[in-house]
Enzyme design. Sequence first.
Site, mmCIF file in Angstrom:
data_model
loop_
_atom_site.group_PDB
_atom_site.id
_atom_site.type_symbol
_atom_site.label_atom_id
_atom_site.label_comp_id
_atom_site.label_asym_id
_atom_site.label_seq_id
_atom_site.Cartn_x
_atom_site.Cartn_y
_atom_site.Cartn_z
ATOM 1 N N ASP A 1 -44.381 -60.327 -70.422
ATOM 2 C CA ASP A 1 -43.204 -61.086 -69.974
ATOM 3 C C ASP A 1 -43.414 -62.604 -70.073
ATOM 4 O O ASP A 1 -42.447 -63.358 -70.034
ATOM 5 C CB ASP A 1 -42.867 -60.757 -68.512
ATOM 6 C CG ASP A 1 -42.641 -59.276 -68.290
ATOM 7 O OD1 ASP A 1 -42.321 -58.565 -69.258
ATOM 8 O OD2 ASP A 1 -42.795 -58.821 -67.136
ATOM 9 N N ASP B 1 -44.508 -64.585 -67.803
ATOM 10 C CA ASP B 1 -43.903 -65.227 -66.633
ATOM 11 C C ASP B 1 -44.914 -65.715 -65.595
ATOM 12 O O ASP B 1 -44.530 -66.011 -64.462
ATOM 13 C CB ASP B 1 -42.896 -64.261 -65.977
ATOM 14 C CG ASP B 1 -43.558 -62.979 -65.497
ATOM 15 O OD1 ASP B 1 -44.739 -62.749 -65.819
ATOM 16 O OD2 ASP B 1 -42.894 -62.202 -64.797
ATOM 17 N N GLY C 1 -48.819 -53.447 -65.225
ATOM 18 C CA GLY C 1 -48.439 -52.861 -66.516
ATOM 19 C C GLY C 1 -49.406 -53.296 -67.608
ATOM 20 O O GLY C 1 -49.880 -54.431 -67.599
ATOM 21 N N ARG D 1 -51.388 -39.451 -44.308
ATOM 22 C CA ARG D 1 -51.874 -39.403 -42.930
ATOM 23 C C ARG D 1 -51.209 -38.214 -42.240
ATOM 24 O O ARG D 1 -49.977 -38.162 -42.146
ATOM 25 C CB ARG D 1 -51.533 -40.683 -42.140
ATOM 26 C CG ARG D 1 -52.162 -41.957 -42.699
ATOM 27 C CD ARG D 1 -53.625 -42.133 -42.296
ATOM 28 N NE ARG D 1 -54.134 -43.384 -42.833
ATOM 29 C CZ ARG D 1 -55.152 -43.494 -43.684
ATOM 30 N NH1 ARG D 1 -55.799 -42.413 -44.110
ATOM 31 N NH2 ARG D 1 -55.573 -44.675 -44.112
ATOM 32 N N ARG E 1 -38.462 -58.517 -67.207
ATOM 33 C CA ARG E 1 -38.165 -58.619 -65.779
ATOM 34 C C ARG E 1 -37.261 -59.826 -65.498
ATOM 35 O O ARG E 1 -36.229 -59.931 -66.127
ATOM 36 C CB ARG E 1 -39.466 -58.706 -64.989
ATOM 37 C CG ARG E 1 -39.555 -57.610 -63.941
ATOM 38 C CD ARG E 1 -40.746 -57.809 -63.065
ATOM 39 N NE ARG E 1 -41.898 -57.051 -63.495
ATOM 40 C CZ ARG E 1 -42.099 -55.768 -63.258
ATOM 41 N NH1 ARG E 1 -41.201 -55.071 -62.604
ATOM 42 N NH2 ARG E 1 -43.187 -55.160 -63.668
ATOM 43 N N THR F 1 -49.534 -60.534 -69.386
ATOM 44 C CA THR F 1 -48.231 -59.867 -69.291
ATOM 45 C C THR F 1 -47.432 -60.125 -70.560
ATOM 46 O O THR F 1 -47.458 -61.235 -71.108
ATOM 47 C CB THR F 1 -47.370 -60.313 -68.084
ATOM 48 O OG1 THR F 1 -46.022 -59.854 -68.290
ATOM 49 C CG2 THR F 1 -47.298 -61.807 -67.907
HETATM 50 O O1 F6P Z 1 -44.095 -56.597 -66.533
HETATM 51 C C1 F6P Z 1 -44.147 -55.896 -67.718
HETATM 52 C C2 F6P Z 1 -43.017 -54.910 -67.801
HETATM 53 O O2 F6P Z 1 -43.113 -54.238 -69.041
HETATM 54 C C3 F6P Z 1 -41.631 -55.506 -67.610
HETATM 55 O O3 F6P Z 1 -41.164 -56.197 -68.733
HETATM 56 C C4 F6P Z 1 -40.843 -54.285 -67.235
HETATM 57 O O4 F6P Z 1 -39.735 -54.613 -66.440
HETATM 58 C C5 F6P Z 1 -41.827 -53.492 -66.439
HETATM 59 O O5 F6P Z 1 -43.116 -53.937 -66.789
HETATM 60 C C6 F6P Z 1 -41.753 -52.000 -66.646
HETATM 61 O O6 F6P Z 1 -42.632 -51.409 -65.771
HETATM 62 P P1 F6P Z 1 -42.978 -49.852 -65.793
HETATM 63 O O7 F6P Z 1 -43.937 -49.621 -66.925
HETATM 64 O O8 F6P Z 1 -43.587 -49.612 -64.483
HETATM 65 O O9 F6P Z 1 -41.692 -49.110 -66.017
#
Ligand code: F6P
Length: 362
Positions: A140, A142, A11, A85, A184, A138
Amino acid sequence: MKRIGVLTGGGDAPGLNAVIRAVVKTAINSYGSEVFGYRDGFDGFLDVAGRVSLNYETVRGILPRGGTILGTANRGNPFAREVERNGEIVIEDVSDEIAAAIRREALDALIVIGGDGTLRIGLELFEKGVPVIGVPKTIDNDVGGTEVTFGFDTALNTATEAIDKLHTTAESHHRIMVLELMGRDAGFIALHSGVAGGADVILIPEIPFRYDAILQKVNKRVESGRHFSIIAVSEGAKAIDGEQVIARAGNAVYVPRLGGIAQLVGQYLEEYSGQETRVTVLGHIQRGGSPTPFDRWLATRYGAAAARLAAKGGFGRMVALRNGVVTDISLADALAVPKRVDVHGDAVRTARDVGVSFGDTL
Ligand code: F6P
């Protein structure tokens, strides 16, 4: 160090472009290298159009821009990739193909900018001989081994501004406002923005909650004359006797998509408190927009440090912020334990001290 590659995976997060710019400038200025970007994460190695030349001209003006000029993909895992495939879509490990394609590029270093998923792919490719350097990204926050990832501060600003805005309308209408935030399995965005925005209840994945404890908190506020409440909910929060709310199930290619917990909390509170309740899901707004000065600063430090680490041959390592200093750590160590909110740490303690409820005790 003649040829450096750089890619962004997973992301997007504000600050990616600032890292790319710093890598390019440092590699050219300090080492006279040529730099190439690969589009859409590791997919960029599967297509000749996936490679772009990066130089002063191509990175001009990108420092304040959100997103990534290279594009990204969160389903581009070479170890579990959807491929066609015989007319059918199947999931295959194409990592040897990608590693061979990377080798054909004759890169002296490949700088991989990503979150835990992308960095893990980087580690596994390093184990196959690819000269990988990681940069942790990120919203997040994390990723282990670093105090902070770039992107987090910008998301926090956006989330805090949202809470501030909800406050004024909540107070005017005497409502409960429930705000669902990203993150997340880590509650950093909800915890930090909740404290910064003065939320009354903060629900995070690390502290399972009880519905009746949240109800008690909003009822107590009404008894003391405060006829509105702000609830900041991390998308990964779950009830003590429940599960995380999944909007779409995951598989080998996709991680499960979280979402929906705020709606459940909102419905419960409206039904049992009798107070009008509204739910807001902030969603991808948290990932968009221009990076804050802090994120530009951190991203620039990470990008320059990644180029220096590449020149030293520090492959299989990731740049990291530790005790306020940019240093590096092995990818294996960084990824061994994902970072989560310390439920006994000073941030949670501070929130409790100022009267925030985590919905865990009556
Ligand atoms: O990891 C970053 C994040 O924005 C999370 O906080 C969230 O759960 C996820 O990606 C959303 O992902 P996507 O853009 O694939 O919906």
